[in-house]
Write an enzyme that holds these catalytic residues in place. Structure first.
Site, PDB file in Angstrom:
ATOM      1  CG  ASP A 693      -2.231   0.729   1.093  1.00 48.39           C
ATOM      2  OD1 ASP A 693      -2.177   1.517   0.101  1.00 48.39           O
ATOM      3  OD2 ASP A 693      -3.135   0.661   1.368  1.00 48.39           O
TER       4      ASP A 693
HETATM    5  C1  BGC Z   1      -5.055   3.134   0.061  1.00 49.25           C
HETATM    6  C2  BGC Z   1      -5.151   2.090  -1.101  1.00 49.25           C
HETATM    7  C3  BGC Z   1      -5.049   2.871  -2.406  1.00 49.25           C
HETATM    8  C4  BGC Z   1      -3.695   3.576  -2.265  1.00 49.25           C
HETATM    9  C5  BGC Z   1      -3.615   4.679  -3.715  1.00 49.25           C
HETATM   10  C6  BGC Z   1      -3.925   4.152  -0.058  1.00 49.25           C
HETATM   11  O1  BGC Z   1      -3.754   5.205   0.793  1.00 49.25           O
HETATM   12  O2  BGC Z   1      -5.075   2.549   1.407  1.00 49.25           O
HETATM   13  O3  BGC Z   1      -6.317   1.679  -1.148  1.00 49.25           O
HETATM   14  O4  BGC Z   1      -5.263   2.056  -3.503  1.00 49.25           O
HETATM   15  O5  BGC Z   1      -3.777   4.593  -1.501  1.00 49.25           O
HETATM   16  O6  BGC Z   1      -4.378   5.388  -3.668  1.00 49.25           O
END
Ligand code: BGC
Length: 766
Positions: A693
């Protein structure tokens, strides 16, 4: 208008109560209350809420253009006048949109006057939450505000027929449902939400959605409540007794609406006409007859009660489900529902069955229940296993290092189960030793062999030879992705990796692009894309084919925009109703989660795109998510928090996966060897791409220091791409230093690089 989005948004509406007020009679006059009828909530917030659809249909617009009812004009103009001076407050940036909006409570005389000239009242209440913004057990979030309470009170005082519509992403306090004639959860239904809600309210479509979570009377009734978000460690003492597994075993009286429940405008007779098992599978033949006066669909749910000894077991676990087609009054459909018993195997981390670290079906009686929800499902079949069956031998993994107790059922004299506690077995192996014992063969740097990316992608040369042409530094750069701030990130893209570095582009590696997810393609610039219903709504349809159909539309947009992957589905378990991202996720039940996720990924991949299920695993809350340690037994991990992912991964519909921010038993998911290598790659056979993530933390050992620069721990764990850094070429992480000190090998980074190239090659072929 998107026909499929509208259909899905209607199919996921869950009718919890109806004294006959719904459907609204054709030609009736309806007084509409609650600003959310105008300011409808289409999605939650955060990365999963950044889709900009070409239009959004509010509930008031949907009702109006249904042509089936007329809206009480006096009340409508009162609201519109008030709304013009009380605009929607969307906050001031990331995670600041309030949970609730100021509400208009019309004067009592106005309500009385509207009641005189209307046949029914519809009250719409909305809630917002999302990434980085959990709900709270307070008014305006889980509870209604004083104004919302006052609105319901004044409307129910004057109207005989009232329907309360909840436009939320989470379960909220639903006790005011007692005071209204009908209670309908419409979740956050995407761009066509308003038309879909109108379809249900006016009876164009009979509701057929079912609850994917238990609605308890009080927030404190949820077994996870005392261990949710109180510090940086959430102790999962409820163990496998999450949601209905807890309530049906120990606390039936605390349930307002049971799991799997949802009313229709018609009635169904569910009759099991055959059941058989060969010991590995069980199969049911079920006749469903529409015995009412309305066309509608019914969900048939099959639950099982497995032997209580020697491991402890919930009173019910969902084993299978199927949904009928639309049945006309009097029409009948025969469903054949079969499933493998391994889905209900228990994980023995104690050795009590004589099979430590195995999934087992303990000896004893298995009772199967069939019906329209968990509470009403009737016993239909039973099966006795004379001896314990091992369905899978595993390696002890992910087990906890700290001491704590977990719930376990104890039989009382009155024949009911009481929640008592037992110590959770602690890890019996050395995690760091396991990681350092890994041996990944090394191809080594062999210089330019004239192999271009397309040779490797077309199978003319091996990917192994291809990556052998890259220096250590080039391989390390390949393992880093760049995000929204990067000049290489194009429109529609949330992040890129692959050909963004010199070494990779020299060999012709294209740039791999992906975008959030999960409800459509994200664009921060406001470019238009279809906004699908939220995850909870999709799961509430209990219709896997429909979910596939919805997601194939989104998948086509992914490919049309030249993207490789959509960052979704979100598929964490609804452990607690206050998790801000529950709207993105599906359910408190892992089987339903796995089946819906598989249907979602099938839809995306049918369009030639890749889905990236997330967040692997146990992202149960948003507050301080990067610091939160989800402390759980190995059994709870495997039976609840990983099982949905396991079901999905074993279908083969996912080629990539995103780890979560949190730690599991002391190790961050992004660098968790047990999670990524022992279980995901080793036991489930996943050879796809694992990304972190965004700006995740990693640590090398249980309880060890953590940092967003410890990419070496990610690679040792079996992870591939670190998302995201400012410059993939030049990032101050520990990859090169770890290669130099020998704590990371070239073999490790080659393995990740090969998976990245394989992913990009497969994406090009689609
Ligand atoms: C989130 C993810 C997301 C990623 C990109 C993160 O903060 O937890 O679910 O895909 O950001 O935006």
């Amino acid at each position: 208008m998107s026909e499929v989005m509208r259909r899905a948004a209607a199919e996921g509406c869950v009718l919890l109560k109806n004294d006959g007020v719904l459907p609204l009679a054709e030609g009736s006059v309806v007084a509409v209350f609650g600003r959310t009828a105008w300011d409808t909530i289409y999605s939650g917030t955060g990365s999963g809420g950044l889709v900009h659809p070409p239009y959004k249909t509010s509930i008031i617009t949907g009702l109006e253009r249904s042509g089936r009812v007329s809206i009480h004009s006096g009340m409508r103009s009162l609201y519109e006048t008030w709304l013009s001076s009380h605009p929607f407050d969307s906050g001031c940036g990331w995670a600041t949109e309030p949970w609730y909006q100021a509400e208009f409570v019309p004067d009592e005389r106005e309500v009385a006057a509207a009641a005189e000239k209307s046949d029914a009242a519809v009250i719409v209440i909305g809630r917002q939450a999302g990434e980085d913004r959990d709900n709270a057990p307070e008014r305006g979030s889980y509870y209604l505000t004083e104004d919302e309470d006052a609105l319901i009170s004044v409307v129910t005082r004057y109207f005989e027929h009232t329907a309360l519509i909840l436009n939320t992403g989470n379960i909220i306090d639903m006790t005011r449902g007692d005071d209204v004639g009908a209670l309908l959860c419409v979740w956050q239904g995407g761009q066509d939400c308003g038309d879909a809600v109108a379809d249900i309210l006016t009876g164009k479509v009979s509701p057929s959605g079912k609850l994917t979570d238990t609605v308890a009377r009080r927030i404190e009734d949820y077994p996870s409540d005392k261990n949710f978000g109180r510090g940086d460690a959430d102790i999962y003492e409820e163990d496998i007794y999450v949601g209905y597994r807890f309530f049906e075993t120990f606390a039936k009286g605390s349930v307002l609406y049971p799991f799997g429940f949802g009313l229709s405008y018609t009635r169904f007779d569910i009759c099991v006409t055959g059941a058989e098992s060969d010991g590995a599978c069980v199969s049911f033949t079920v006749n469903v007859k529409n015995t009412g006066n309305f066309a509608g669909r019914e969900v048939v749910e099959i639950y099982v009660k497995t032997p209580q000894e020697p491991l402890g077991a919930p009173a019910r676990a969902l084993l299978a489900f199927a949904k009928t087609k639309t049945l006309a009054p009097g029409e009948c459909e025969t469903l054949t529902i079969g499933t493998e018993l391994m889905h209900i195997a228990s994980y023995d981390e104690t050795g009590r069955t004589g099979n430590k670290s195995c999934f087992v079906l303990p000896a004893g009686e298995y009772k199967f229940y069939v019906g329209g929800d968990v509470r009403e499902a009737k016993e239909a079949y039973s099966l006795t296993l004379e001896s314990t069956v091992v369905t899978e031998r595993c390696t002890e993994a992910l087990s906890p290092r700290r001491e704590f107790s977990r719930i376990r059922p104890t039989l009382r004299e009155n024949g009911e189960y009481e929640a008592s506690y037992e110590p959770v077995p602690s890890a019996g192996y050395d995690y760091a030793e396991r990681v350092s014992a890994r041996r990944i063969p090394e191809a080594g740097y062999r210089g330019d062999m004239g192999i271009g990316f397309s040779d490797a992608a077309d199978g003319k040369a091996s990917i192994c030879d291809f990556t052998a042409q890259m220096t250590d530094g080039e391989l390390c750069a390949l393992l880093r992705g760049e995000g929204l701030g990067s000049p290489k990130v194009k429109m529609w893209t949330t992040a890129v990796f692959g050909g963004i570095t010199e070494g990779a582009s020299r060999l012709g590696v294209p740039i791999s692009t992906n975008s959030d997810g999960p409800s459509g393609v994200r664009s921060d610039a406001g470019d238009e894309a279809t906004l699908a219903p939220c995850g909870t709504l999709l799961a509430s349809t209990f219709d896997t084919e429909l979910v596939t159909e919805v997601m194939s539309v989104i998948g086509r947009e992914v490919t049309e925009h030249g993207l490789d992957a959509l960052l979704g589905p979100g598929m964490n378990i609804h452990r607690h109703p206050l998790c801000g991202r529950n709207f993105e996720y599906f359910s408190e039940d892992p089987y339903l989660t796995g089946k819906i996720a598989a249907a979602y990924c099938r839809g995306i991949s049918s369009a030639g795109a890749a889905a990236t299920p997330k967040h692997f695993a146990a992202n149960g809350r948003e507050r301080r998510r990067s610091y939160t340690d989800a402390v759980m037994s190995e059994r709870a991990a495997r039976e609840i928090y990983l099982r949905g992912f396991e079901i999905l991964i074993k279908t083969g519909y996912a080629r990539s996966i995103m780890t979560s921010y949190n730690l599991i038993n002391g190790v961050h998911s992004a660098s968790n060897y047990d999670l990524i290598t022992t279980i995901l790659r080793g036991e489930w056979g996943f050879d796809g791409l694992v990304m972190t993530d965004w700006s995740a933390y990693m640590n090398a050992d249980v309880g060890g220091e953590f940092s967003p620069r410890d990419l070496a721990s990610m690679v040792r764990a079996g992870g591939d791409v670190y998302m995201v850094v400012e410059s993939a070429e030049n990032n101050p992480d520990n990859l090169i230093p770890s290669l130099s000190d020998g704590s990371l090998t070239r073999g490790d980074i080659e393995a990740s690089a090969r998976r990245i190239i394989k992913f990009i090659a497969e994406s090009r072929k689609k």
